[in-house]
Design a protein around this motif. Structure first.
Motif, mmCIF file in Angstrom:
data_model
loop_
_atom_site.group_PDB
_atom_site.id
_atom_site.type_symbol
_atom_site.label_atom_id
_atom_site.label_comp_id
_atom_site.label_asym_id
_atom_site.label_seq_id
_atom_site.Cartn_x
_atom_site.Cartn_y
_atom_site.Cartn_z
ATOM 1 N N UNK A 1 39.676 37.461 34.977
ATOM 2 C CA UNK A 1 40.600 36.515 34.337
ATOM 3 C C UNK A 1 40.355 36.495 32.826
ATOM 4 N N UNK A 2 40.479 37.635 32.188
ATOM 5 C CA UNK A 2 40.169 37.709 30.769
ATOM 6 C C UNK A 2 41.391 37.499 29.887
ATOM 7 N N UNK A 3 42.584 37.345 30.476
ATOM 8 C CA UNK A 3 43.757 37.092 29.663
ATOM 9 C C UNK A 3 43.721 35.721 29.041
ATOM 10 N N UNK B 1 34.967 37.881 32.580
ATOM 11 C CA UNK B 1 35.160 39.334 32.586
ATOM 12 C C UNK B 1 34.958 39.989 33.933
ATOM 13 N N UNK B 2 34.913 39.221 34.990
ATOM 14 C CA UNK B 2 34.775 39.827 36.317
ATOM 15 C C UNK B 2 35.769 39.213 37.303
ATOM 16 N N UNK C 1 35.862 30.812 41.523
ATOM 17 C CA UNK C 1 34.568 31.353 41.113
ATOM 18 C C UNK C 1 33.485 30.432 41.667
ATOM 19 N N UNK C 2 32.559 30.973 42.408
ATOM 20 C CA UNK C 2 31.468 30.206 43.010
ATOM 21 C C UNK C 2 30.166 30.596 42.310
ATOM 22 N N UNK D 1 35.058 35.200 43.303
ATOM 23 C CA UNK D 1 33.886 35.824 42.689
ATOM 24 C C UNK D 1 32.690 34.947 42.990
ATOM 25 N N UNK D 2 31.569 35.553 43.396
ATOM 26 C CA UNK D 2 30.340 34.807 43.641
ATOM 27 C C UNK D 2 29.299 35.256 42.625
#
Length: 238
Positions: A1-3, A237-238, A100-101, A189-190
Motif C-alpha cells: 500500500x505505497x500509493x 512497502x509490503x 496488517x497484523x 500482511x503479518x
C-alpha cells in the motif's frame, strides 16, 4: 500500500491506547497518508472498564471507519487488537483494502482469547479478572519488563507501564463467530518482531492461521514504540 492517500486505522493491543501507535502514525503521515489512532472502549484514561465486551470494541472500529467516509481503509492491529480487527473486517469487508497484523493474535472462530491461551496462562488471567471489582486486568511494571519490552532501558519500561490502562476482562473472555480476514478475501500482511516473546503462541503459528509467513523486523512486542521506522516501512512497502 505505497500509493499516496491511503487511510490507515491503527488498533492498539491489550492495555494500550491510541498513544501507542503515534510514532508509527507520524511516519505514515509524513509519507503522505492519513493515519487514525484508535483507543478502544474502556482503555481511555479514566475509563470504567466494567461491563464492556468484545462487541463494543468491534463496534467502535466499525463506527470510526464509518465516520471517516472512505472505502479503501487499511486496518492495522497490534497484539490482542487482532480480535477487534477481525470482527470489524467482517463487518467492513467492502471498505477494507488490506489488514496488517503486527505481532497480533489471530482468533479462532468461536474461541475466546483465553480459550486459545495455554491453560496455565489462561488460568492466571481468569484469576486476575475474577479478583478485580471491575473485572479488568491491571497492568504492571513486571509485565512490561518481563514480557513486553525486556530489552528496553528501565526508565522507558516505567514510562510505558504508567501509560497502560486496565484491560476489560470480557475482551479476553468473549469469542468471535467470523471467518478470518483472508477467508473474506481481504489481502493481509503479518509483521513480527525478531525478539518478540510476548505472544502465547509463536507468531509464525498465528500468521499460518491466515496462510501467511511473518515479515520479520527488529524489536520486541513494543516495536511500535521502539522501532517505529522499521514498522512504518514494513506497513508502507509490503
Amino acid at each position: 500500500m505505497s500509493g499516496t492517500g491511503s487511510t490507515y486505522v491503527l488498533i492498539p493491543g491489550a492495555w494500550h491506547g491510541g498513544w501507542s501507535w503515534r510514532p508509527v502514525a507520524e511516519r505514515l503521515r509524513a509519507a503522505g497518508h492519513r493515519a487514525v489512532c484508535l483507543t478502544l472502549p474502556g482503555l481511555g484514561d479514566g475509563d470504567d472498564p466494567s461491563g464492556i465486551g468484545l462487541v463494543d470494541a468491534v463496534e467502535h472500529v466499525v463506527s470510526e471507519v464509518g465516520r471517516l467516509a472512505v472505502t479503501d481503509v487499511v486496518l492495522v492491529a497490534h497484539s490482542w487488537g487482532g480480535y477487534p480487527a477481525a470482527g470489524a473486517a467482517h463487518r467492513l469487508s467492502d471498505r477494507v483494502a488490506k489488514v496488517v497484523l503486527y505481532a497480533a493474535q489471530i482468533p479462532v472462530r468461536g474461541r475466546s482469547l483465553l480459550d486459545d491461551n495455554p491453560p496455565e496462562a489462561a488460568a492466571m488471567l481468569r484469576g486476575l479478572i475474577d479478583a478485580s471489582p471491575t473485572r479488568a486486568i491491571p497492568p504492571s511494571l513486571q509485565f512490561v519488563q518481563g514480557i513486553f519490552m525486556p530489552d528496553a532501558e528501565e526508565e522507558t519500561q516505567r514510562v510505558v507501564a504508567e501509560l497502560l490502562t486496565p484491560q476489560p476482562g470480557n475482551y479476553f473472555l468473549d469469542a468471535l463467530d467470523v471467518p478470518t480476514v483472508t477467508e473474506l478475501g481481504i489481502p493481509a500482511l503479518y509483521i513480527l518482531g525478531e525478539d518478540d516473546h510476548a505472544l502465547p503462541r509463536p507468531g509464525a503459528e498465528f500468521a499460518a492461521r491466515l496462510g501467511l509467513e511473518p515479515l520479520m523486523i527488529p524489536g520486541t512486542h513494543e516495536g511500535l514504540l521502539t522501532h517505529p521506522d522499521e514498522l512504518a516501512e514494513a506497513i508502507l512497502n509490503h
